[in-house]
Write a protein that holds these residues in place. Structure first.
Motif, PDB file in Angstrom:
ATOM      1  N   GLY A 137      -6.256 -18.432   7.114  1.00 27.89           N
ATOM      2  CA  GLY A 137      -5.407 -19.612   7.246  1.00 27.89           C
ATOM      3  C   GLY A 137      -6.070 -20.950   7.022  1.00 27.89           C
ATOM      4  O   GLY A 137      -5.463 -21.988   7.297  1.00 27.89           O
ATOM      5  N   VAL A 138      -7.294 -20.975   6.531  1.00 27.77           N
ATOM      6  CA  VAL A 138      -7.989 -22.229   6.210  1.00 27.77           C
ATOM      7  C   VAL A 138      -8.717 -22.058   4.881  1.00 27.77           C
ATOM      8  O   VAL A 138      -9.075 -20.944   4.501  1.00 27.77           O
ATOM      9  CB  VAL A 138      -8.989 -22.639   7.318  1.00 27.77           C
ATOM     10  N   PRO A 139      -8.971 -23.145   4.153  1.00 29.22           N
ATOM     11  CA  PRO A 139      -9.705 -23.052   2.886  1.00 29.22           C
ATOM     12  C   PRO A 139     -11.126 -22.535   3.087  1.00 29.22           C
ATOM     13  O   PRO A 139     -11.688 -22.606   4.183  1.00 29.22           O
ATOM     14  CB  PRO A 139      -9.717 -24.497   2.371  1.00 29.22           C
ATOM     15  N   ALA A 162     -21.853 -35.133  16.585  1.00 29.52           N
ATOM     16  CA  ALA A 162     -20.944 -35.750  17.565  1.00 29.52           C
ATOM     17  C   ALA A 162     -19.517 -35.233  17.388  1.00 29.52           C
ATOM     18  O   ALA A 162     -18.803 -34.976  18.369  1.00 29.52           O
ATOM     19  CB  ALA A 162     -20.985 -37.272  17.417  1.00 29.52           C
ATOM     20  N   GLU A 163     -19.091 -35.066  16.128  1.00 24.96           N
ATOM     21  CA  GLU A 163     -17.748 -34.553  15.860  1.00 24.96           C
ATOM     22  C   GLU A 163     -17.594 -33.117  16.358  1.00 24.96           C
ATOM     23  O   GLU A 163     -16.537 -32.739  16.869  1.00 24.96           O
ATOM     24  CB  GLU A 163     -17.456 -34.611  14.359  1.00 24.96           C
ATOM     25  N   THR A 164     -18.654 -32.327  16.210  1.00 25.93           N
ATOM     26  CA  THR A 164     -18.615 -30.939  16.680  1.00 25.93           C
ATOM     27  C   THR A 164     -18.485 -30.885  18.198  1.00 25.93           C
ATOM     28  O   THR A 164     -17.678 -30.116  18.742  1.00 25.93           O
ATOM     29  CB  THR A 164     -19.887 -30.186  16.240  1.00 25.93           C
ATOM     30  N   VAL A 165     -19.268 -31.712  18.883  1.00 31.79           N
ATOM     31  CA  VAL A 165     -19.180 -31.768  20.338  1.00 31.79           C
ATOM     32  C   VAL A 165     -17.773 -32.170  20.774  1.00 31.79           C
ATOM     33  O   VAL A 165     -17.180 -31.568  21.674  1.00 31.79           O
ATOM     34  CB  VAL A 165     -20.222 -32.769  20.897  1.00 31.79           C
ATOM     35  N   GLN A 166     -17.219 -33.174  20.116  1.00 25.46           N
ATOM     36  CA  GLN A 166     -15.877 -33.636  20.450  1.00 25.46           C
ATOM     37  C   GLN A 166     -14.825 -32.566  20.173  1.00 25.46           C
ATOM     38  O   GLN A 166     -13.861 -32.406  20.936  1.00 25.46           O
ATOM     39  CB  GLN A 166     -15.553 -34.907  19.649  1.00 25.46           C
ATOM     40  N   SER A 167     -15.006 -31.806  19.093  1.00 24.71           N
ATOM     41  CA  SER A 167     -14.054 -30.741  18.759  1.00 24.71           C
ATOM     42  C   SER A 167     -14.041 -29.661  19.828  1.00 24.71           C
ATOM     43  O   SER A 167     -12.976 -29.177  20.235  1.00 24.71           O
ATOM     44  CB  SER A 167     -14.396 -30.127  17.400  1.00 24.71           C
ATOM     45  N   VAL A 172     -11.002 -27.119  24.410  1.00 22.54           N
ATOM     46  CA  VAL A 172     -11.070 -26.639  25.795  1.00 22.54           C
ATOM     47  C   VAL A 172     -10.128 -27.439  26.685  1.00 22.54           C
ATOM     48  O   VAL A 172      -9.423 -26.873  27.537  1.00 22.54           O
ATOM     49  CB  VAL A 172     -12.513 -26.709  26.325  1.00 22.54           C
ATOM     50  N   ASP A 173     -10.080 -28.754  26.486  1.00 26.17           N
ATOM     51  CA  ASP A 173      -9.176 -29.592  27.281  1.00 26.17           C
ATOM     52  C   ASP A 173      -7.714 -29.216  27.041  1.00 26.17           C
ATOM     53  O   ASP A 173      -6.902 -29.182  27.978  1.00 26.17           O
ATOM     54  CB  ASP A 173      -9.382 -31.069  26.929  1.00 26.17           C
ATOM     55  N   VAL A 174      -7.359 -28.940  25.794  1.00 22.84           N
ATOM     56  CA  VAL A 174      -5.982 -28.544  25.461  1.00 22.84           C
ATOM     57  C   VAL A 174      -5.618 -27.249  26.192  1.00 22.84           C
ATOM     58  O   VAL A 174      -4.509 -27.109  26.735  1.00 22.84           O
ATOM     59  CB  VAL A 174      -5.835 -28.372  23.932  1.00 22.84           C
ATOM     60  N   LEU A 175      -6.545 -26.303  26.207  1.00 18.88           N
ATOM     61  CA  LEU A 175      -6.284 -25.038  26.902  1.00 18.88           C
ATOM     62  C   LEU A 175      -6.157 -25.258  28.405  1.00 18.88           C
ATOM     63  O   LEU A 175      -5.305 -24.654  29.063  1.00 18.88           O
ATOM     64  CB  LEU A 175      -7.413 -24.050  26.611  1.00 18.88           C
ATOM     65  N   LYS A 176      -6.992 -26.111  28.969  1.00 22.67           N
ATOM     66  CA  LYS A 176      -6.938 -26.385  30.409  1.00 22.67           C
ATOM     67  C   LYS A 176      -5.633 -27.081  30.796  1.00 22.67           C
ATOM     68  O   LYS A 176      -5.156 -26.949  31.938  1.00 22.67           O
ATOM     69  CB  LYS A 176      -8.135 -27.246  30.827  1.00 22.67           C
ATOM     70  N   LEU A 177      -5.046 -27.814  29.845  1.00 21.57           N
ATOM     71  CA  LEU A 177      -3.774 -28.489  30.101  1.00 21.57           C
ATOM     72  C   LEU A 177      -2.590 -27.540  30.005  1.00 21.57           C
ATOM     73  O   LEU A 177      -1.441 -27.930  30.225  1.00 21.57           O
ATOM     74  CB  LEU A 177      -3.589 -29.645  29.115  1.00 21.57           C
ATOM     75  N   PRO A 187      -4.785 -25.698  14.463  1.00 18.77           N
ATOM     76  CA  PRO A 187      -5.377 -26.854  13.769  1.00 18.77           C
ATOM     77  C   PRO A 187      -6.656 -27.349  14.428  1.00 18.77           C
ATOM     78  O   PRO A 187      -7.588 -27.789  13.734  1.00 18.77           O
ATOM     79  CB  PRO A 187      -4.264 -27.911  13.844  1.00 18.77           C
ATOM     80  N   LEU A 188      -6.725 -27.272  15.750  1.00 19.94           N
ATOM     81  CA  LEU A 188      -7.916 -27.733  16.462  1.00 19.94           C
ATOM     82  C   LEU A 188      -9.108 -26.810  16.199  1.00 19.94           C
ATOM     83  O   LEU A 188     -10.240 -27.265  16.041  1.00 19.94           O
ATOM     84  CB  LEU A 188      -7.631 -27.811  17.961  1.00 19.94           C
ATOM     85  N   LEU A 189      -8.850 -25.506  16.135  1.00 22.74           N
ATOM     86  CA  LEU A 189      -9.919 -24.560  15.819  1.00 22.74           C
ATOM     87  C   LEU A 189     -10.391 -24.730  14.377  1.00 22.74           C
ATOM     88  O   LEU A 189     -11.575 -24.577  14.078  1.00 22.74           O
ATOM     89  CB  LEU A 189      -9.441 -23.120  16.051  1.00 22.74           C
ATOM     90  N   ALA A 190      -9.448 -25.046  13.470  1.00 24.95           N
ATOM     91  CA  ALA A 190      -9.822 -25.292  12.073  1.00 24.95           C
ATOM     92  C   ALA A 190     -10.727 -26.520  11.982  1.00 24.95           C
ATOM     93  O   ALA A 190     -11.705 -26.533  11.226  1.00 24.95           O
ATOM     94  CB  ALA A 190      -8.567 -25.486  11.225  1.00 24.95           C
ATOM     95  N   ASP A 191     -10.402 -27.557  12.763  1.00 26.62           N
ATOM     96  CA  ASP A 191     -11.255 -28.759  12.789  1.00 26.62           C
ATOM     97  C   ASP A 191     -12.635 -28.430  13.354  1.00 26.62           C
ATOM     98  O   ASP A 191     -13.658 -28.948  12.867  1.00 26.62           O
ATOM     99  CB  ASP A 191     -10.602 -29.845  13.643  1.00 26.62           C
ATOM    100  N   LEU A 192     -12.675 -27.577  14.377  1.00 28.16           N
ATOM    101  CA  LEU A 192     -13.951 -27.177  14.964  1.00 28.16           C
ATOM    102  C   LEU A 192     -14.795 -26.408  13.949  1.00 28.16           C
ATOM    103  O   LEU A 192     -16.003 -26.644  13.819  1.00 28.16           O
ATOM    104  CB  LEU A 192     -13.707 -26.322  16.206  1.00 28.16           C
ATOM    105  N   MET A 193     -14.166 -25.500  13.210  1.00 27.37           N
ATOM    106  CA  MET A 193     -14.881 -24.742  12.182  1.00 27.37           C
ATOM    107  C   MET A 193     -15.445 -25.678  11.117  1.00 27.37           C
ATOM    108  O   MET A 193     -16.600 -25.529  10.686  1.00 27.37           O
ATOM    109  CB  MET A 193     -13.948 -23.718  11.547  1.00 27.37           C
ATOM    110  N   GLN A 194     -14.639 -26.658  10.705  1.00 25.94           N
ATOM    111  CA  GLN A 194     -15.098 -27.626   9.713  1.00 25.94           C
ATOM    112  C   GLN A 194     -16.292 -28.416  10.244  1.00 25.94           C
ATOM    113  O   GLN A 194     -17.274 -28.637   9.520  1.00 25.94           O
ATOM    114  CB  GLN A 194     -13.956 -28.573   9.358  1.00 25.94           C
TER     115      GLN A 194
END
Length: 254
Positions: A137-139, A162-167, A172-177, A187-194
């Protein structure tokens, strides 16, 4: 000559006792005659055969044709990128668009096309590269990186770290919410992979990258409206926190 007259003529030529009886022997047109080859009354061989009988079936057929064409185009795009016929900057947006189009087309078909592999087998589609890209599901540039070095620029490297740490923190915050829908997490996992791929000095066997890929494949096999159950959500959160700890440990050793 009418149909009945034609039957009488053939019966006379072949020595049949009656127009309606079956006949054998040679046809006047050469070769042995075939009962099944005779024209049937009320059928016009020049008439167009309709594949659908109503608007709903017509729309379904059009959507299936769209799905077919998307898979074929994606296969050609993947091969073009593999063969360096196009650059990563050309490939990435085109691939994202085709994946999004595939999801839209398949969602319109619903249970008509429940499985990609069955659809491809039924219509003789030999597109392994497209099937793999749709599965994750991602390029490829997100899955493996774009291959462009950035290590010469220390500022840019720090930016990607820094972007990786933030991702990691964001997912994790989204899951905790309590958010667990596929279209919220994927989409968030795709950003983390990138982000992970952008950090070029990160070891190729870094476990976090493989885990994120596994979850991307799992989420991509689900519908956008589906949600992870409590056990899956807890496991994903555990995997991300473990991988984040490993990533921080790698940074400390640099």
């Amino acid at each position: 000559m009418s149909f009945n007259q034609t039957q009488k003529y053939l019966a006379t030529v072949n020595g049949s006792s009656s127009p309606g009886s079956s006949f054998s022997g040679s046809s006047p047109f050469g070769g042995a005659s075939n009962n099944n080859a005779r024209p049937l009354p009320g059928i016009n061989l020049d008439e167009e055969i309709r594949l659908t009988t109503n608007n709903r079936e017509r729309a379904q057929m059009d959507n299936m044709a769209d799905l077919y064409s998307i898979i074929v185009v994606l296969e050609h795009l993947e091969l073009a990128y593999i063969r360096s016929s196009i650059t990563h900057t050309e490939y990435t947006p085109a691939c994202r668009q085709l994946i999004a189009q595939f999801r839209t087309a398949s969602s319109l078909l619903g249970e008509v096309v429940p499985d990609l592999e069955k659809f491809m087998k039924e219509y003789n589609l030999n597109c392994p590269a497209a099937a793999k890209r749709i599965k994750i599901g991602v390029p490829a540039t997100v899955e493996f990186g774009d291959g462009v070095s950035n290590e010469a620029n220390g500022h840019r490297t720090a930016k990607y770290v820094a972007e990786t740490v933030q991702s990691y923190i964001t997912v994790v915050d989204v899951l905790k919410l309590g958010m667990a829908a596929v279209d919220q997490i994927h989409p968030l996992l795709a950003d983390l992979m990138q982000s992970l791929n952008n950090v070029r000095s990160l070891p190729a066997d870094f476990e976090g990258r493989a885990k994120v890929r596994e979850w991307l494949i799992k989420l991509n096999s689900m519908k956008a409206s589906e949600e992870l159950n409590a056990e899956e959500k807890r496991q994903l959160e555990f995997d991300l926190e473990s991988n984040y700890t490993a990533f921080r440990g790698w940074l400390d050793n640099q």
